[in-house]
Design a protein around this motif. Structure first.
Motif, short mmCIF file in Angstrom:
data_model
loop_
_atom_site.label_atom_id
_atom_site.label_comp_id
_atom_site.label_asym_id
_atom_site.label_seq_id
_atom_site.Cartn_x
_atom_site.Cartn_y
_atom_site.Cartn_z
N SER A 63 0.80 -1.22 0.00
CA SER A 63 0.00 0.00 0.00
C SER A 63 0.83 1.27 0.00
N SER A 64 2.10 1.18 0.37
CA SER A 64 2.94 2.38 0.40
C SER A 64 3.70 2.60 -0.91
N THR A 65 3.48 1.76 -1.91
CA THR A 65 4.22 1.90 -3.17
C THR A 65 3.54 2.89 -4.10
N ASP A 66 4.32 3.38 -5.04
CA ASP A 66 3.78 4.26 -6.07
C ASP A 66 2.76 3.54 -6.94
N LEU A 67 2.93 2.23 -7.13
CA LEU A 67 1.99 1.48 -7.95
C LEU A 67 0.60 1.48 -7.33
N ALA A 68 0.51 1.27 -6.03
CA ALA A 68 -0.79 1.31 -5.36
C ALA A 68 -1.38 2.72 -5.46
N TRP A 102 4.27 -4.33 -11.49
CA TRP A 102 4.01 -3.51 -12.68
C TRP A 102 3.20 -4.30 -13.70
N ALA A 103 3.50 -5.57 -13.87
CA ALA A 103 2.74 -6.39 -14.83
C ALA A 103 1.26 -6.45 -14.42
N LYS A 104 1.00 -6.58 -13.13
CA LYS A 104 -0.39 -6.63 -12.65
C LYS A 104 -1.10 -5.30 -12.87
N VAL A 105 -0.43 -4.21 -12.52
CA VAL A 105 -1.04 -2.88 -12.70
C VAL A 105 -1.23 -2.58 -14.18
N SER A 106 -0.23 -2.89 -14.98
CA SER A 106 -0.32 -2.65 -16.42
C SER A 106 -1.47 -3.44 -17.04
N ALA A 107 -1.63 -4.68 -16.63
CA ALA A 107 -2.73 -5.51 -17.14
C ALA A 107 -4.08 -4.95 -16.69
N TRP A 108 -4.16 -4.47 -15.45
CA TRP A 108 -5.40 -3.88 -14.94
C TRP A 108 -5.76 -2.63 -15.73
N LEU A 109 -4.75 -1.78 -15.99
CA LEU A 109 -5.00 -0.57 -16.78
C LEU A 109 -5.50 -0.94 -18.18
#
Length: 84
Positions: A30-35, A67-74
């Motif tokens: 939760s403290s990452t830039d990705l979140a 990043w792969a998870k966030v990129s896929a979600w986007l």
């Protein structure tokens, strides 16, 4: 915690979309830039997100799985990435 109120910007009212964003945020620190990126996209209902190229490279190197998870979600929600 913000996760309880997260929905996909492209599927407001879709219970499945709520679960997808919650599940993604639960997998990220939760403290990452990705979140923060996911939360910002959801909160602002954005059709795109502006991200510095250096940040993208850093995510690819330091947290390729996240990043792969966030990129896929986007991509799944038709949210474009504008590289600057």
């Amino acid at each position: 915690m913000i996760m309880a109120a997260i929905q996909s910007p492209r599927a407001r009212g879709d219970v499945g979309a709520l679960s997808l964003a919650d599940a993604l945020l639960a997998q990220l620190n939760s403290s990452t830039d990705l979140a923060g990126l996911v939360e910002r996209v959801v909160r602002n209902n954005l059709p795109w997100v502006v991200v510095p190229a250096a940040a993208l490279r850093a995510w690819e190197e330091r947290d390729p799985v996240g990043w792969a998870k966030v990129s896929a979600w986007l991509a799944a929600h038709d949210i474009g990435i504008v590289r600057i």
